[in-house]
Write an enzyme that holds these catalytic residues in place. Structure first.
Site, mmCIF file in Angstrom:
data_model
loop_
_atom_site.group_PDB
_atom_site.id
_atom_site.type_symbol
_atom_site.label_atom_id
_atom_site.label_comp_id
_atom_site.label_asym_id
_atom_site.label_seq_id
_atom_site.Cartn_x
_atom_site.Cartn_y
_atom_site.Cartn_z
ATOM 1 N N VAL A 1 0.842 -1.193 0.000
ATOM 2 C CA VAL A 1 0.000 0.000 0.000
ATOM 3 C C VAL A 1 0.879 1.245 0.000
ATOM 4 O O VAL A 1 1.827 1.342 0.787
ATOM 5 C CB VAL A 1 -0.919 0.030 1.248
ATOM 6 C CG1 VAL A 1 -1.760 1.299 1.278
ATOM 7 C CG2 VAL A 1 -1.799 -1.206 1.301
ATOM 8 N N CYS A 2 0.559 2.169 -0.889
ATOM 9 C CA CYS A 2 1.241 3.461 -0.886
ATOM 10 C C CYS A 2 0.202 4.539 -1.162
ATOM 11 O O CYS A 2 -0.994 4.269 -1.175
ATOM 12 C CB CYS A 2 2.404 3.487 -1.876
ATOM 13 S SG CYS A 2 1.940 3.435 -3.598
ATOM 14 N N VAL A 3 0.655 5.749 -1.384
ATOM 15 C CA VAL A 3 -0.269 6.865 -1.548
ATOM 16 C C VAL A 3 -1.185 6.653 -2.755
ATOM 17 O O VAL A 3 -2.391 6.746 -2.647
ATOM 18 C CB VAL A 3 0.488 8.216 -1.646
ATOM 19 C CG1 VAL A 3 -0.475 9.352 -1.940
ATOM 20 C CG2 VAL A 3 1.247 8.482 -0.364
ATOM 21 N N GLY B 1 -0.478 3.916 -5.181
ATOM 22 C CA GLY B 1 -0.292 2.604 -5.776
ATOM 23 C C GLY B 1 0.727 2.599 -6.898
ATOM 24 O O GLY B 1 0.978 1.576 -7.509
ATOM 25 N N GLU C 1 -3.802 3.735 -0.938
ATOM 26 C CA GLU C 1 -4.343 3.609 0.416
ATOM 27 C C GLU C 1 -5.868 3.640 0.449
ATOM 28 O O GLU C 1 -6.491 2.962 1.264
ATOM 29 C CB GLU C 1 -3.776 4.693 1.332
ATOM 30 C CG GLU C 1 -4.124 6.109 0.885
ATOM 31 C CD GLU C 1 -3.564 7.181 1.789
ATOM 32 O OE1 GLU C 1 -4.123 7.380 2.886
ATOM 33 O OE2 GLU C 1 -2.578 7.822 1.400
#
Length: 103
Positions: free
Chosen positions: A7-9, A11, A39
């Site tokens: 998961v990141c800001v 993707g 996220e």
């Protein structure tokens, strides 16, 4: 089959890391579905898919406590990707981290 969610800001920033993790898994004959999402997609994905481990990019480490509380009943291990491994895009080490959490 191991199901590993990063998961990141948005993707996007973890997509290269996903590629390197997939390559490391393939080299070690590990069957894994490894993917990156934003996220704001976590709820949707966890409703429709079983996940073995959820790894957070360092930029969203602040979500760890929230996700642990929110998804406690799913018993999904949640951790933050090591910043050095993330920065170096070390897919092998991040894969090791994920597998260790899965047990």
């Amino acid at each position: 089959m191991k199901n590993i969610m990063l998961v990141c800001v948005a993707g996007m920033s973890t997509s290269l890391l996903v590629s390197k993790m997939q390559k490391a898994a393939q080299e070690q004959n590990i069957e894994a579905d490894i993917y990156a999402i934003a996220e704001n997609e976590v709820d949707k994905i966890l409703k429709s898919k079983n996940v073995d481990v959820l790894l957070l990019g360092p930029q969203v480490r602040y979500l760890k406590g929230t996700f642990e509380s929110k998804y406690k009943e799913k018993n999904v291990p949640i951790d933050v990707i090591n910043m050095a491994d993330y920065g170096m895009m070390n897919g092998e080490n991040v894969l090791k981290q994920a597998l260790k959490l899965i047990g």
